[in-house]
Structures are given as C-alpha cells and as structure tokens.
Design an enzyme around this catalytic site. Structure first.
Site, PDB file in Angstrom:
ATOM      1  N   ASP A 205      19.332 -31.583 -41.995  1.00 24.43           N
ATOM      2  CA  ASP A 205      17.970 -31.952 -41.276  1.00 24.43           C
ATOM      3  C   ASP A 205      18.467 -32.003 -39.978  1.00 24.43           C
ATOM      4  OD1 ASP A 205      16.425 -32.129 -43.697  1.00 24.43           O
ATOM      5  OD2 ASP A 205      16.472 -34.300 -43.937  1.00 24.43           O
ATOM      6  N   GLU A 231      13.593 -23.746 -42.913  1.00 22.45           N
ATOM      7  CA  GLU A 231      14.178 -23.434 -41.684  1.00 22.45           C
ATOM      8  C   GLU A 231      13.670 -22.450 -40.926  1.00 22.45           C
ATOM      9  OE1 GLU A 231      16.254 -20.639 -45.005  1.00 22.45           O
ATOM     10  OE2 GLU A 231      15.090 -22.476 -44.797  1.00 22.45           O
TER      11      GLU A 231
END
Length: 317
Positions: A205, A231
């Site tokens: 994260d 992503e």
C-alpha cells in the site's frame, strides 16, 4: 377533548411566537373558528410536494420535519407552541418537506383564509407571522446549503480513490465522453505481487501511495491522474496545453519513480528499503476515436513494455 376556549388558554401558556404580544381575547375569538386535529405516532401531517392550504399549531406532542422522505432523518423537531406549514400555506406553492407526528400529538389547523384575516385584524400578528416565515426560510436555506455541501463531499468521495486520493475508475466512467485531443498513459507497477509477497501488504500500500504521489507531482494540474485499481494507473494528457510530448512526460514519470526508495520493514534478506519500477504505454487519440479504443491501444503498449523487460515506455502505433 379540550374545547376551543381551553385551547386558547393552552396556547397562550405555551407562549407561541405566532401570538406573542397579541391580545389574548382576540386569540380566543380566532381559535373558535378552527378545528383540532389528533395524530398518532408516524401519521403524516404535511406531505412533501402537495398543496398545503393550512397552518398547523402544535398544542401537544411533537412533530418532525424531513427533507427527503417521511422515513429519513429529521432536520427539525417541533414542540408545543411551534407552527408547521406557514411558508407553503402563505405562498400557495407545493410543500418542500414532510412533517410527521413523532409522538401522539394534537394540533390546531388554521386555514390560509383565516390566517390572512387574522393578519389584517392585528398588526402584531402580521409581524409575528412575517418574522416566523422569514426565520423558517432562512433555516430552510441553511439546510439546503448543508445538504448541497454534503452531497458535493459524497460525490467527491465517490470519484476519489481512498488509498491514494487520486481520481478513480468511477470518475473515468462519468467523464470519458468529454475527452478530446488527448493522450493516455497507462501505468503499471512492475513485480507488484512480489512486493506484497516479500514485504507484506502494508508495504505494498505504501508503494502504491508513493507512486501515486510521484505521478501527481510530475504532471500538470489540468492532467488527470487516476488509479484504476490494484497497481494500475492512468494519466490523461491534455494535448492542447502540453509543454512536452506524451512520450517525454511518460519518460519523466518512469525516471522519477525509478529514483524512489520506499521504506519497508526489515525482512529475511535484510532489506529496509526497496526500489520501485513502472512500465508505461502511451497512446494518442486518433480522429473521432472512442475512449474504449484509446484505452485498448494504451493497454497494448503497456503490455509490450512488460514483455520487453519492464521499466520502460512503449508508444502505441
């Protein structure tokens, strides 16, 4: 049931602002012409969007005011002595709110015709009615502004990615038909699954947040930077105000991310930070090309960058 004379005494004791400084004998005379209504809990006193020819003066119980529906959270609670419906009754327009009985309640119904007669017969009553209406309008406007502000906040949240603060796919779906004369840069973090597996999801994260911040810092305010999920990112470049080519911008983004050092928890390999790499695909919108076609070409260029060894920029034909 109380008589109208009894009710006038009750109202005077309640000190309703509608009858403030109005002669008590006159009030008692007026109320003889009115009906007393009783409501059970949950009964609708005033329905939103309908004509309302009367004002309701609450004598006992409690009424609630709702803006959206009679089952929604109330924006106001009326107590004995308070008045409901004066704005719509005076204006002759449809009501803007629901009013329901919060508990078993009793109210005096004053038709609009009587309300106007009373205003003609007492300067003080007319003044009280005017002040009450102005206060209610002011409060209503304040509630409307609050609702609008809250709606704008919710709208912004709905179109913003919670992890990065970037625009999200929902924003893209709403605005994609507005894009004209643009280039699209598709971005993907290289080997992201390995980052999660080796360093854990909190580090993953943090990598996503750091890449997002870098993309935003390296683009202009009128370029749109989005997180599409996981992503994956996308940058919409406005070619009409571009100071460099989309390929040059994409290379700047790649280089800026390559310089990053993301701190991470020490793992078995002894690393306390890691380098991040991204692959990018660039597609420039063709004449009359739909968004779906542009996105597909950018994705194909991104795939070519991945297949070619990652950490590079590929331009779509």
């Amino acid at each position: 049931m109380a008589t109208q004379g009894d009710l006038s005494s009750e109202i005077i004791q309640l000190q309703s602002e509608l009858f403030e400084d109005v002669d008590a004998t006159l009030v008692e005379q007026w109320l003889r012409s009115c009906k007393t209504l009783e409501f059970n809990t949950g009964d609708i006193v005033i329905a939103q969007g309908e004509a309302n020819p009367s004002v309701y003066l609450l004598v006992e119980g409690a009424l609630t005011v709702h803006i959206t529906s009679e089952h929604s959270s109330s924006v106001a609670v009326l107590k004995p002595g308070d008045v409901a419906g004066e704005v719509s009754a005076l204006s002759g327009r449809e009501t803007s709110a629901w009013v329901t009985a919060r508990t078993k309640s009793r109210a005096i119904e004053v038709p609009r015709t009587l309300l106007l007669e009373w205003a003609e017969g007492s300067h003080q009553f007319a003044l009280n009615l005017l002040q009450l209406s102005n206060t209610r309008l002011h409060d209503s406007n304040a509630v409307s502004r609050s609702i609008h502000a809250n709606a704008e906040v919710l709208k912004a949240k709905a179109m913003t990615d919670s992890l990065t603060g970037l625009l999200n796919r929902h924003w893209l779906e709403i605005n994609q038909d507005r894009f004209r004369g643009i280039s699209l840069i598709a971005v993907d973090i290289d080997h992201f699954k390995q980052i999660n597996d080796l360093h854990g999801h909190p580090t993953g994260d943090q990598v996503i947040r750091t890449v997002a911040q870098t993309l935003r810092q390296c683009t202009r305010p009128h370029d749109a930077v989005m997180r599409l999920g996981g992503e994956e990112f996308a940058v919409v470049v406005d070619l009409s105000r571009a100071d460099s080519s989309p390929m040059e911008l994409a290379e700047r983004l790649r280089t800026a991310v390559e310089r990053l050092q993301v701190e991470t928890s020490t793992t078995s390999d002894g690393q306390s930070s890691l380098q991040v790499r991204i692959s990018l695909g660039v597609a420039t919108q063709k004449h009359a090309e739909a968004w779906e076609g542009l996105m597909e070409r950018a994705d194909q260029a991104l795939y070519a960058a991945k297949q070619g060894g990652r950490n590079q920029v590929v331009q779509a034909p």
